[in-house]
Design an enzyme around this catalytic site. Structure first.
Site, PDB file in Angstrom:
ATOM      1  N   ALA A  81      22.663 102.568  18.777  1.00  0.00           N
ATOM      2  CA  ALA A  81      23.441 101.280  18.810  1.00  0.00           C
ATOM      3  C   ALA A  81      22.339 100.282  17.967  1.00  0.00           C
ATOM      4  CB  ALA A  81      23.649 101.014  20.139  1.00  0.00           C
ATOM      5  N   THR A 138      12.582  93.659   6.915  1.00  0.00           N
ATOM      6  CA  THR A 138      11.380  93.137   6.245  1.00  0.00           C
ATOM      7  C   THR A 138      10.137  93.863   6.541  1.00  0.00           C
ATOM      8  OG1 THR A 138      11.169  91.678   8.455  1.00  0.00           O
ATOM      9  CG2 THR A 138      12.311  90.661   6.493  1.00  0.00           C
ATOM     10  N   GLU A 187      15.037  91.002   9.642  1.00  0.00           N
ATOM     11  CA  GLU A 187      15.444  92.453   9.411  1.00  0.00           C
ATOM     12  C   GLU A 187      15.325  93.009   8.102  1.00  0.00           C
ATOM     13  OE1 GLU A 187      15.945  94.326  12.334  1.00  0.00           O
ATOM     14  OE2 GLU A 187      17.737  93.001  12.963  1.00  0.00           O
ATOM     15  N   ASP A 228      10.136  99.369  15.496  1.00  0.00           N
ATOM     16  CA  ASP A 228      10.498  99.307  16.737  1.00  0.00           C
ATOM     17  C   ASP A 228       9.831  99.786  17.595  1.00  0.00           C
ATOM     18  OD1 ASP A 228      13.037  99.023  15.186  1.00  0.00           O
ATOM     19  OD2 ASP A 228      13.083 101.222  14.803  1.00  0.00           O
TER      20      ASP A 228
HETATM   21  C1  GLA Z   1      15.457 100.033  12.014  1.00  0.00           C
HETATM   22  C2  GLA Z   1      14.000 100.708  11.531  1.00  0.00           C
HETATM   23  C3  GLA Z   1      13.096  99.361  11.517  1.00  0.00           C
HETATM   24  C4  GLA Z   1      13.437  98.243  10.594  1.00  0.00           C
HETATM   25  C5  GLA Z   1      15.010  97.875  11.166  1.00  0.00           C
HETATM   26  C6  GLA Z   1      15.372  96.616  10.240  1.00  0.00           C
HETATM   27  O1  GLA Z   1      15.548  99.732  13.230  1.00  0.00           O
HETATM   28  O2  GLA Z   1      13.660 101.575  12.424  1.00  0.00           O
HETATM   29  O3  GLA Z   1      11.912  99.993  11.011  1.00  0.00           O
HETATM   30  O4  GLA Z   1      13.535  98.633   9.282  1.00  0.00           O
HETATM   31  O5  GLA Z   1      15.856  99.254  10.906  1.00  0.00           O
HETATM   32  O6  GLA Z   1      14.834  95.486  10.423  1.00  0.00           O
END
Ligand code: GLA
Length: 372
Positions: free
Chosen positions: A109, A19, A17, A161
């Site tokens: 969420a 990262t 996370e 994501d």
């Molecule tokens: C969100 C962002 C991702 C990532 C996460 C943390 O989901 O959209 O790009 O940085 O936070 O890991």
């Protein structure tokens, strides 16, 4: 006029996370929850978007071109318009169209409702234009969706994501190395091991937009890398973290860097534990990740800490917040036969703390973006 349907999932990040924007490692998987879209071509240049959850937007292709961070297309519709803009600027001819959306991913969420929306639209456009949905094609679509989010909507996110939604597959997590954007499939057949992941949406909503805590963390990581004279925290080692403590503002940058350095290590350890079927070990890594996000990266909130701690106290092998933090969801790795007990324990703990009842989803790694 041709009509194309597509679906793209939300995601959980198993570990790794904050990262992605540090050129580091993440291990997400696609959720069964996602966004369905039907895209119908029009003969003119109008774009009509309707969402079962969010309302409607209409304009022209020219409005979309002129919109974005500086222009008129605001709110959720910006994610849709941003994808059309990004694919258009990648050289594809985008027609006027009607776009109907319905999503089962809760908004804010931490489960990537926006990437799910972007990737569903991008996949439908790919279907309409006959763009390939092989691995390079999927990566190109993920990149366009990331540009939609970072350049058009203006949320400075790191690409995790969108890659998770485009590359996810049933029974697999995806190990993504953001140093070169390479991805490897990591089989994760939880049910065969009698396990599942319980997602608990705390109901506390997060905000990833510019000016929020997410953007602050990004800037702090950049400051840490700069103080160390390296391009990104991916290049930092434990000794660098100690060195940072002596630099101006060192206490914050030290903690942020320590999270990133140790989290990258935990991702590799999690891949090894998964391969060896060491589920207890994987659980410990999830718990250690949460502690690091709470104490060093400071992106958890009390509801996330409570959900994770309660899950562990009632039989989960490990638990952590997932996504950007500042609200959102936790994941708990647990034996299937503990799922009800953990759910009830979390509900009880939330009621005791005066928090609204959270929503739970028992999930397994599911399919990525697809047509039909
Ligand atoms: C969100 C962002 C991702 C990532 C996460 C943390 O989901 O959209 O790009 O940085 O936070 O890991």
């Amino acid at each position: 006029m041709r009509s194309i349907s597509a679906f793209a999932p939300g995601r959980v990040n198993l570990i790794g996370e904050h990262t992605d924007y540090n050129a580091g490692l993440s291990l997400p998987f696609a959720l069964p929850l996602g966004t369905s879209v039907t895209l119908t071509e029009r003969a003119d240049d109008r774009v009509l978007v309707s969402s079962r959850e969010a309302g409607a937007w209409s304009g022209t292709l020219a409005d979309i071109e002129a919109g974005g961070v500086a222009g008129g297309v605001a709110g959720w519709a910006g994610y849709v318009a941003g994808v059309l803009w990004a694919l258009g600027s990648a050289g594809h001819r985008i027609p006027g169209c009607e776009i109907e959306l319905a999503s089962t991913v809760p908004l804010g969420a931490g489960l990537s409702s926006s990437a799910s929306l972007e990737c569903a639209v991008a996949t439908a456009v790919a279907g309409l234009l006959g763009l390939p949905l092989d691995d390079p094609g999927r990566r190109a679509l993920a990149a366009a969706c990331t540009r939609a989010e970072t350049e058009y909507v203006g949320a400075p996110t790191g690409g995790l994501d969108q890659l998770a939604a485009m590359l996810g597959a049933e029974g697999e997590a995806v190990l993504i190395d953001f140093a070169d954007h390479s991805a490897h499939r990591v089989p994760l057949h939880l049910a065969e091991a009698g396990l599942a992941i319980l997602v608990t949406d705390t109901g506390v909503r997060h905000e990833l937009a510019a000016g929020g805590g997410y953007a602050d963390r990004r800037a702090e990581c950049e400051a840490a890398a700069q103080a160390l004279g390296i391009a990104s925290l991916r290049e930092a080692a434990a000794a660098d973290v100690t060195r940072l403590a002596a630099s101006p503002g060192g206490s914050v940058t030290t903690r942020r860097a320590r999270h990133v350095v140790t989290e990258n290590e935990r991702v590799l350890a999690a891949v090894a534990a998964t391969g060896a079927g060491d589920w207890a070990g994987l659980g410990r890594l999830l718990t250690a990740s949460h502690a690091s996000l709470r104490d060093d990266f400071e992106v958890t909130v009390p509801a996330l800490d409570l959900a994770a701690a309660t899950a562990e106290a009632h039989g989960a092998l490990g638990a952590r917040m997932t996504g950007g933090g500042f609200g959102g969801s936790t994941i708990a790795l647990l034996p299937l036969d503990r799922a009800d007990a953990v759910r009830e324990a979390i509900d009880g703990a939330f009621a005791g703390a005066g928090l609204p009842r959270p929503a739970h989803h028992l999930v397994e790694p599911s399919g990525g973006a697809r047509l039909g």
